[in-house]
Design a protein around this motif. Structure first.
Motif, short mmCIF file in Angstrom:
data_model
loop_
_atom_site.label_atom_id
_atom_site.label_comp_id
_atom_site.label_asym_id
_atom_site.label_seq_id
_atom_site.Cartn_x
_atom_site.Cartn_y
_atom_site.Cartn_z
N HIS A 107 -5.50 19.80 12.33
CA HIS A 107 -4.81 20.66 11.37
C HIS A 107 -5.47 20.67 10.00
N GLY A 108 -6.72 20.34 9.95
CA GLY A 108 -7.51 20.54 8.73
C GLY A 108 -7.28 19.56 7.61
N PHE A 109 -6.77 18.37 7.92
CA PHE A 109 -6.63 17.36 6.88
C PHE A 109 -7.96 16.66 6.64
N GLU A 110 -8.13 16.17 5.44
CA GLU A 110 -9.38 15.49 5.08
C GLU A 110 -9.28 13.97 5.21
N GLY A 111 -8.08 13.46 5.09
CA GLY A 111 -7.92 12.01 5.13
C GLY A 111 -6.59 11.60 5.73
N LEU A 112 -6.49 10.32 6.03
CA LEU A 112 -5.28 9.76 6.62
C LEU A 112 -4.93 8.46 5.90
N ALA A 113 -3.64 8.31 5.60
CA ALA A 113 -3.14 7.07 4.97
C ALA A 113 -1.89 6.64 5.74
N THR A 114 -1.39 5.46 5.42
CA THR A 114 -0.19 4.96 6.10
C THR A 114 0.67 4.15 5.14
N THR A 115 1.97 4.19 5.38
CA THR A 115 2.90 3.39 4.58
C THR A 115 3.09 1.99 5.14
N LEU A 116 2.50 1.70 6.29
CA LEU A 116 2.68 0.40 6.92
C LEU A 116 2.30 -0.75 6.00
N SER A 117 1.34 -0.51 5.12
CA SER A 117 0.82 -1.60 4.29
C SER A 117 1.71 -1.93 3.09
N VAL A 118 2.91 -1.34 3.01
CA VAL A 118 3.82 -1.73 1.94
C VAL A 118 4.65 -2.95 2.33
N SER A 119 4.76 -3.22 3.60
CA SER A 119 5.64 -4.30 4.07
C SER A 119 4.93 -5.65 4.08
N PRO A 120 5.52 -6.66 3.47
CA PRO A 120 4.93 -8.01 3.51
C PRO A 120 5.07 -8.66 4.88
N TYR A 121 5.77 -8.01 5.80
CA TYR A 121 5.98 -8.56 7.14
C TYR A 121 4.95 -8.05 8.15
N GLN A 122 4.05 -7.16 7.70
CA GLN A 122 3.04 -6.61 8.59
C GLN A 122 1.70 -7.35 8.42
N TYR A 123 0.78 -7.07 9.33
CA TYR A 123 -0.56 -7.67 9.28
C TYR A 123 -1.48 -6.72 8.54
N ILE A 124 -1.68 -7.01 7.26
CA ILE A 124 -2.35 -6.06 6.38
C ILE A 124 -3.79 -5.79 6.78
N ASP A 125 -4.54 -6.81 7.14
CA ASP A 125 -5.95 -6.61 7.50
C ASP A 125 -6.07 -5.75 8.76
N GLU A 126 -5.22 -6.01 9.72
CA GLU A 126 -5.26 -5.25 10.97
C GLU A 126 -4.92 -3.78 10.73
N ILE A 127 -4.01 -3.52 9.81
CA ILE A 127 -3.66 -2.13 9.49
C ILE A 127 -4.87 -1.40 8.93
N GLY A 128 -5.55 -2.04 7.98
CA GLY A 128 -6.74 -1.41 7.40
C GLY A 128 -7.82 -1.17 8.43
N GLU A 129 -8.03 -2.13 9.30
CA GLU A 129 -9.06 -1.98 10.33
C GLU A 129 -8.71 -0.86 11.30
N GLU A 130 -7.47 -0.81 11.75
CA GLU A 130 -7.08 0.22 12.71
C GLU A 130 -7.07 1.61 12.09
N LEU A 131 -6.75 1.69 10.83
CA LEU A 131 -6.80 2.99 10.15
C LEU A 131 -8.24 3.51 10.12
N ALA A 132 -9.19 2.64 9.79
CA ALA A 132 -10.59 3.05 9.75
C ALA A 132 -11.10 3.45 11.13
N VAL A 133 -10.72 2.70 12.15
CA VAL A 133 -11.15 3.01 13.52
C VAL A 133 -10.58 4.34 13.98
#
Length: 244
Positions: free
Chosen positions: A106-132
């Motif tokens: 649908h013609g978007f240039e980038g992707l972001a996520t709100t998952l990284s706001v939670s201190p209960y999530q795995y922050i490094d894994e979120i960043g890695e999976e977003l890039a992949v």
């Protein structure tokens, strides 16, 4: 940048959305969360998200709700606590890949996520999976650690009267969250009992002191009563003798 923001729920979207808008991005929210269990919970979080987004003039796109796809990708890791990081990573991957496909189509240039706001999530894994997830489509992964904004997101969501869930989303996390709450409750009870036990000798000594003071006061009052009675008797005797 024309940015698709994957959002897990309304409360977690507040601060990431604010900051990304302030950075100048043109944002559409993607609600793609087949992990959420049960379906009624999925619908309640979606409705909260839609109401907030509408108030902000932000469009929301919803992905298909496919809990079986989530079970096949992430649920297979089961309830073993040691497998939790792998299960969460698989969950991130499923949802972010879905969002990335939509963004590319649908013609978007980038992707972001709100998952990284939670201190209960795995922050490094979120960043890695977003890039992949972004790589096959040449999308820009717009990753930011929003955890510092979590207290403000909590404050704002409460002020707005938003529905605030008490577990991440999947059936496993619901059980884990309940167990963790019970554990914290038990720990607080144990700490209270230990504190009370430690303070028991002091409280006993204080009570003994109060009892001694009460006894001394009672004895003093009784002594004064006897003195007043004796004085009264002496006065009456003197008055009688004077009358004779």
């Amino acid at each position: 940048m024309k940015l698709l923001l994957h959002a897990c729920c309304g409360p977690c979207s507040l601060e990431p959305l604010r900051l990304l808008l302030e950075a100048g991005h043109d944002i559409t929210i993607a609600y793609m969360n087949s992990n959420i269990h049960p379906a009624a919970e999925y619908d309640r979080r979606l409705q909260t998200m839609l109401e907030f987004a509408e108030s902000q003039g932000i469009a929301v796109v919803e992905g298909p709700y496919e809990p079986q796809a989530w079970a096949n990708a992430a649920g297979v890791y089961g309830t073993d606590p040691d497998a939790r990081p792998d299960r969460c990573r698989a969950c991130y991957r499923l949802r972010l890949e879905e969002a990335a496909r939509y963004a590319a189509e649908h013609g978007f240039e980038g992707l972001a996520t709100t998952l990284s706001v939670s201190p209960y999530q795995y922050i490094d894994e979120i960043g890695e999976e977003l890039a992949v997830a972004c790589a096959p489509y040449a999308l820009e992964p717009v990753f930011q650690d929003f955890r510092e904004q979590y207290p403000e997101a909590t404050r704002r969501s409460k002020a707005l009267g938003m529905y605030r869930q008490n577990y991440c989303g999947c059936a496993f996390s619901k059980v884990e969250a309940a167990e963790e709450r019970e554990q914290r409750k038990a720990e607080r009870a144990a700490a209270k009992a230990a504190k009370e036990a430690a303070e028991a000798p002091r409280r006993a000594a204080e009570e003994a002191e109060r009892a001694r003071n009460r006894a001394e006061k009672q004895a003093y009052n009784e002594k004064r009563q006897r003195q007043r009675a004796l004085l009264k008797k002496m006065k009456e005797e003197a008055k009688r003798q004077a009358a004779e």
